[in-house]
Design a protein around this motif. Structure first.
Motif, PDB file in Angstrom:
ATOM      1  N   VAL A   1     -12.239  75.928 -24.016  1.00  0.00           N
ATOM      2  CA  VAL A   1     -11.222  74.626 -24.647  1.00  0.00           C
ATOM      3  C   VAL A   1      -9.892  75.136 -24.688  1.00  0.00           C
ATOM      4  CG1 VAL A   1     -11.091  73.546 -27.250  1.00  0.00           C
ATOM      5  CG2 VAL A   1     -13.623  74.970 -26.544  1.00  0.00           C
ATOM      6  N   ALA A   2      -9.194  75.506 -24.230  1.00  0.00           N
ATOM      7  CA  ALA A   2      -7.820  75.582 -24.172  1.00  0.00           C
ATOM      8  C   ALA A   2      -7.151  75.377 -22.682  1.00  0.00           C
ATOM      9  CB  ALA A   2      -7.262  76.843 -24.710  1.00  0.00           C
ATOM     10  N   SER A   3      -8.867  76.441 -22.289  1.00  0.00           N
ATOM     11  CA  SER A   3      -8.085  75.533 -20.337  1.00  0.00           C
ATOM     12  C   SER A   3      -8.818  74.105 -20.282  1.00  0.00           C
ATOM     13  CB  SER A   3      -9.145  76.357 -19.890  1.00  0.00           C
ATOM     14  OG  SER A   3      -9.431  77.763 -19.658  1.00  0.00           O
ATOM     15  N   ALA A   4      -9.167  73.321 -20.711  1.00  0.00           N
ATOM     16  CA  ALA A   4      -9.513  71.521 -20.962  1.00  0.00           C
ATOM     17  C   ALA A   4      -8.394  70.962 -21.403  1.00  0.00           C
ATOM     18  CB  ALA A   4     -10.233  71.181 -21.903  1.00  0.00           C
ATOM     19  N   THR A   5      -7.253  71.716 -21.769  1.00  0.00           N
ATOM     20  CA  THR A   5      -6.116  71.194 -22.314  1.00  0.00           C
ATOM     21  C   THR A   5      -5.014  71.738 -21.562  1.00  0.00           C
ATOM     22  OG1 THR A   5      -5.882  72.471 -23.912  1.00  0.00           O
ATOM     23  CG2 THR A   5      -7.321  70.452 -23.971  1.00  0.00           C
ATOM     24  N   ALA A   6      -4.819  73.690 -21.297  1.00  0.00           N
ATOM     25  CA  ALA A   6      -2.875  74.289 -21.751  1.00  0.00           C
ATOM     26  C   ALA A   6      -3.566  75.273 -20.536  1.00  0.00           C
ATOM     27  CB  ALA A   6      -2.748  73.817 -22.828  1.00  0.00           C
ATOM     28  N   GLY A   7      -4.508  75.949 -20.929  1.00  0.00           N
ATOM     29  CA  GLY A   7      -4.829  76.678 -19.709  1.00  0.00           C
ATOM     30  C   GLY A   7      -5.203  78.006 -20.810  1.00  0.00           C
ATOM     31  N   GLY A   8      -5.624  79.087 -20.469  1.00  0.00           N
ATOM     32  CA  GLY A   8      -5.605  80.600 -20.987  1.00  0.00           C
ATOM     33  C   GLY A   8      -3.856  81.363 -21.554  1.00  0.00           C
ATOM     34  N   GLU A   9      -3.618  80.549 -21.234  1.00  0.00           N
ATOM     35  CA  GLU A   9      -1.791  80.908 -21.390  1.00  0.00           C
ATOM     36  C   GLU A   9      -1.528  80.869 -23.374  1.00  0.00           C
ATOM     37  OE1 GLU A   9       1.713  83.117 -22.042  1.00  0.00           O
ATOM     38  OE2 GLU A   9      -0.155  83.584 -20.082  1.00  0.00           O
ATOM     39  N   ALA A  10      -1.722  79.148 -23.223  1.00  0.00           N
ATOM     40  CA  ALA A  10      -2.101  78.826 -24.427  1.00  0.00           C
ATOM     41  C   ALA A  10      -2.679  79.614 -25.697  1.00  0.00           C
ATOM     42  CB  ALA A  10      -2.328  77.392 -24.787  1.00  0.00           C
ATOM     43  N   LEU A  11      -3.755  79.858 -25.612  1.00  0.00           N
ATOM     44  CA  LEU A  11      -4.187  80.368 -26.169  1.00  0.00           C
ATOM     45  C   LEU A  11      -3.695  81.849 -26.331  1.00  0.00           C
ATOM     46  CD1 LEU A  11      -6.746  81.038 -28.130  1.00  0.00           C
ATOM     47  CD2 LEU A  11      -8.546  81.895 -25.619  1.00  0.00           C
ATOM     48  N   ARG A  12      -3.310  82.581 -25.147  1.00  0.00           N
ATOM     49  CA  ARG A  12      -2.968  83.634 -25.827  1.00  0.00           C
ATOM     50  C   ARG A  12      -1.607  83.767 -26.879  1.00  0.00           C
ATOM     51  NH1 ARG A  12      -5.015  84.767 -20.954  1.00  0.00           N
ATOM     52  NH2 ARG A  12      -3.197  83.417 -19.748  1.00  0.00           N
ATOM     53  N   ARG A  13      -0.295  82.904 -26.101  1.00  0.00           N
ATOM     54  CA  ARG A  13       0.826  82.718 -27.119  1.00  0.00           C
ATOM     55  C   ARG A  13       0.347  82.247 -28.287  1.00  0.00           C
ATOM     56  NH1 ARG A  13       2.493  78.914 -24.180  1.00  0.00           N
ATOM     57  NH2 ARG A  13       2.178  77.738 -25.091  1.00  0.00           N
ATOM     58  N   ALA A  14      -1.119  81.106 -28.996  1.00  0.00           N
ATOM     59  CA  ALA A  14      -0.957  81.488 -30.362  1.00  0.00           C
ATOM     60  C   ALA A  14      -1.732  82.769 -31.148  1.00  0.00           C
ATOM     61  CB  ALA A  14      -2.484  80.621 -30.503  1.00  0.00           C
ATOM     62  N   TYR A  15      -2.491  83.244 -30.573  1.00  0.00           N
ATOM     63  CA  TYR A  15      -3.105  84.966 -30.982  1.00  0.00           C
ATOM     64  C   TYR A  15      -1.519  85.690 -31.207  1.00  0.00           C
ATOM     65  CZ  TYR A  15      -7.948  84.299 -31.135  1.00  0.00           C
ATOM     66  OH  TYR A  15      -9.467  84.218 -31.253  1.00  0.00           O
ATOM     67  N   ALA A  16      -0.343  85.655 -30.339  1.00  0.00           N
ATOM     68  CA  ALA A  16       0.551  86.650 -30.318  1.00  0.00           C
ATOM     69  C   ALA A  16       1.118  86.682 -31.730  1.00  0.00           C
ATOM     70  CB  ALA A  16       1.232  86.550 -29.581  1.00  0.00           C
ATOM     71  N   ALA A  17       1.116  84.508 -31.782  1.00  0.00           N
ATOM     72  CA  ALA A  17       1.836  84.136 -32.933  1.00  0.00           C
ATOM     73  C   ALA A  17       1.386  84.676 -34.186  1.00  0.00           C
ATOM     74  CB  ALA A  17       2.374  82.996 -33.513  1.00  0.00           C
ATOM     75  N   ALA A  18      -0.278  83.726 -34.139  1.00  0.00           N
ATOM     76  CA  ALA A  18      -0.631  84.915 -35.524  1.00  0.00           C
ATOM     77  C   ALA A  18      -0.609  86.454 -35.852  1.00  0.00           C
ATOM     78  CB  ALA A  18      -2.762  84.345 -34.379  1.00  0.00           C
TER      79      ALA A  18
END
Length: 382
Positions: A346-363
């Protein structure tokens, strides 16, 4: 992969439901992390969800009801007390199951060892022929592993009782060791749950748990639409990167029609030069990974959703991508969970896996809570 760069501290496991963490709190008293493409991660209260969506957005929700799928038993033929176990009833196969007619009528089950604190710990199943005595003089016999190379889930035959009645009389919700105590079955039902003859989930479709009737009314008042599907989940994958097993699902005709119509209107707006992303509405947002799996299983290569009922063994990965879903509202998953491949898709459809890693680090940094009673993550197009 997130597992390579992130470790979730044990104290970030949500141990009780939100409404039990303080006086006057409701189910919606959880936090909501928002990822919008490559933009900075946002942090909100879940009750702010209506302000984050737009008129014309569609929330696809799973209506499967949670079952009291944990039942106590003892391994042995009755000549002694036998080893105590807890049977987790996962899925009942029928003739249309991908494994074939040989498993029709059998239950996929997981045997767990009681830990003495009201929860369980893993236990290998088998061997074939193992007998488990259940309440009411019922008996369960293990026949074969669900995965020929696995030891966790086994096909089993139950005699002496109907399993739905056995669960109703003697079962309780499946509970894992990170929770503090047993909860009533009502704590594991979502506001969208409906009775389905022969259906139900071994574990709660937990992304929808924070929704309340009041919040749903506020969303409808803002012009957000709801589209029901059902996907009856089995027990969670316990092994690192273990893919989900086949599950029964239904995408009804009204949902297929609504999703196709909304997507067609959005495409038409883009061709006409209107706003195509962000807050323009018309986004299809799945509430939970189960909703993604059901909807994507009903979507053809042409991007159209068809009404369908049956079994799905689809595993959504970044390589496969998503064809219908624009966004996802989901809980926070363990770094080794196979569900994260779906989130990356889902993330890759818009911004790629890096956005997901950044979100989990923030969580982790902001002390978000994990698991079924925890906080939520909303992934939206940028």
């Amino acid at each position: 992969m997130i597992a390579e760069v992130l470790e979730v501290p044990e104290e970030l496991s949500a141990r009780v439901p939100a409404e039990q963490r303080g006086s006057g709190l409701g189910r919606d008293a959880v936090r909501l992390m928002v990822s919008r493409g490559a933009a900075e991660v946002g942090h909100h209260a879940f009750a702010e969800l209506p302000d984050l969506l737009a008129a014309g957005d569609v929330l696809v929700v799973n209506t499967s009801r949670t079952l009291p799928a944990a039942v106590d038993g003892r391994v042995g033929d009755g000549r002694g007390r036998g080893e105590p176990v807890v049977v987790h009833f996962s899925t009942r196969a029928d003739r249309r199951h991908p494994a074939g007619r040989a498993v029709a009528g059998l239950w996929a089950v997981e045997l767990r060892t009681p830990d003495g604190r009201g929860s369980t710990r893993p236990r290998a199943g088998g061997p074939a022929g193992t007998v488990v005595r259940l309440p009411g003089r019922a008996r369960l016999v293990l026949e074969a592993p669900v995965d020929p190379g696995g030891v966790r889930l086994w096909w089993a035959r139950v005699a002496g009782a109907r399993v739905p009645e056995l669960m109703r009389l003697h079962g309780r919700p499946i509970r894992y060791g990170y929770t503090d105590r047993d909860q009533p079955l009502a704590a594991y039902q979502t506001v969208f749950a409906v009775d389905s003859p022969g259906g139900g989930s071994a574990e709660m479709p937990s992304a929808a748990r924070p929704f309340t009737a009041d919040l749903v009314a506020r969303l409808v008042g803002r012009g957000v639409q709801f589209a029901p599907i059902s996907l009856h989940t089995g027990v969670a994958s316990a092994e690192a990167f273990e893919p989900p097993y086949p599950e029964r699902f239904v995408v009804p005709p009204a949902t297929a029609w609504l999703v196709n119509a909304v997507r067609a209107r959005r495409r038409a707006a883009r061709r006409a030069g209107g706003p195509a992303r962000g807050g323009s509405g018309g986004r299809v947002i799945a509430v939970g990974t189960t909703a993604v799996r059901a909807l994507e299983s009903a979507t053809g290569a042409d991007g159209r959703v068809r009404a369908v009922a049956g079994w799905t063994d689809l595993v959504v990965t970044p390589e496969r991508g998503v064809r219908t879903v624009d966004g996802l509202l989901t809980g926070l998953h363990e770094p080794t969970a196979s569900h994260l491949l779906m989130l990356e898709a889902v993330a890759s459809a818009t911004a790629g896996g890096e956005a997901l890693r950044r979100a989990y680090a923030a969580a982790v940094q902001r002390r978000y809570l994990w698991h079924e009673f925890g906080d939520l993550h909303l992934l939206l197009p940028g």
